[in-house]
Design an enzyme around this catalytic site. Sequence first.
Site, mmCIF file in Angstrom:
data_model
loop_
_atom_site.group_PDB
_atom_site.id
_atom_site.type_symbol
_atom_site.label_atom_id
_atom_site.label_comp_id
_atom_site.label_asym_id
_atom_site.label_seq_id
_atom_site.Cartn_x
_atom_site.Cartn_y
_atom_site.Cartn_z
ATOM 1 N N GLY A 32 0.845 -1.185 0.000
ATOM 2 C CA GLY A 32 0.000 0.000 0.000
ATOM 3 C C GLY A 32 0.882 1.236 0.000
ATOM 4 N N GLN A 60 3.485 9.886 1.555
ATOM 5 C CA GLN A 60 4.744 9.163 1.299
ATOM 6 C C GLN A 60 5.369 9.553 -0.035
ATOM 7 O OE1 GLN A 60 2.935 5.085 2.238
ATOM 8 N NE2 GLN A 60 5.052 4.882 2.962
ATOM 9 N N CYS A 89 7.007 -0.743 6.256
ATOM 10 C CA CYS A 89 6.546 0.494 5.613
ATOM 11 C C CYS A 89 7.615 0.932 4.620
ATOM 12 C CB CYS A 89 6.338 1.570 6.676
ATOM 13 S SG CYS A 89 5.809 3.163 6.014
ATOM 14 N N LEU A 90 7.202 1.319 3.411
ATOM 15 C CA LEU A 90 8.178 1.735 2.391
ATOM 16 C C LEU A 90 8.981 2.956 2.848
ATOM 17 C CD1 LEU A 90 6.018 1.287 -0.845
ATOM 18 C CD2 LEU A 90 7.866 -0.198 -0.048
ATOM 19 N N HIS A 111 -3.045 0.676 8.081
ATOM 20 C CA HIS A 111 -1.702 1.249 8.034
ATOM 21 C C HIS A 111 -1.703 2.543 7.200
ATOM 22 C CE1 HIS A 111 2.841 0.785 7.573
ATOM 23 N NE2 HIS A 111 2.541 1.660 6.625
ATOM 24 N N GLU A 112 -2.331 2.483 6.017
ATOM 25 C CA GLU A 112 -2.347 3.663 5.128
ATOM 26 C C GLU A 112 -3.231 4.771 5.689
ATOM 27 O OE1 GLU A 112 -0.041 3.539 3.122
ATOM 28 O OE2 GLU A 112 0.220 1.362 3.071
ATOM 29 N N HIS A 153 -1.300 6.765 7.962
ATOM 30 C CA HIS A 153 -0.415 7.697 7.250
ATOM 31 C C HIS A 153 -1.110 9.030 6.966
ATOM 32 C CE1 HIS A 153 3.408 5.843 6.355
ATOM 33 N NE2 HIS A 153 2.872 4.758 5.826
#
Length: 173
Positions: free
Chosen positions: A45, A50, A88-89, A130-131, A134
């Site tokens: 995701g 990000q 996480c990226l 998670h997103e 963010h």
Amino acid sequence: MILPIVAYGANILRQPCEIITPATPGITALIRDMWATLEHANGAGLAAPQVNRPVRLFVVPADDFKITFINPEILWYSEEVIHDTEGCLSIPGIWEDVPRAATVTLQYQDEHFTTHTASFSGDIARAIQHEYDHINGKLYLDYLSPLKKSLLKNKLKAIAKGKVKTPYPMKTS
Ligand code: NI
């Protein structure tokens, strides 16, 4: 276009993001670029902050389709919680156990600004939570114990300074 992913430590990852309207400039291109960036980075995701845009938008791949979430609101979290490893990226090289609701129900708009209400379970529910964090300026690290966090301190410093190798482009502040 593949966009650089903002690394841990940048202020933009800690801001609540803004509501999107059909008049918000560049949203169609942003959605296209976020899908290209996510696929290139092979993530579960990706949220707009990000890629340096503080707007309420994230993308999550499902089994054989892509879901774009605009202005999402999680309406319901199941009492059942599942623990699993999360990464996480923006925080490469770190994976930690995070508890998440097994099922969530949310309202969101798709890329055509059509409103949907839907429930998701399992890995997709985890990615959505998670997103969603963010776009509210929250990171999964916030769920870790102070001890766990202190053990990660040096790794996190290295990420914030860009001293980490990733198979995708990153941007430090
Ligand atoms: Ni993330």
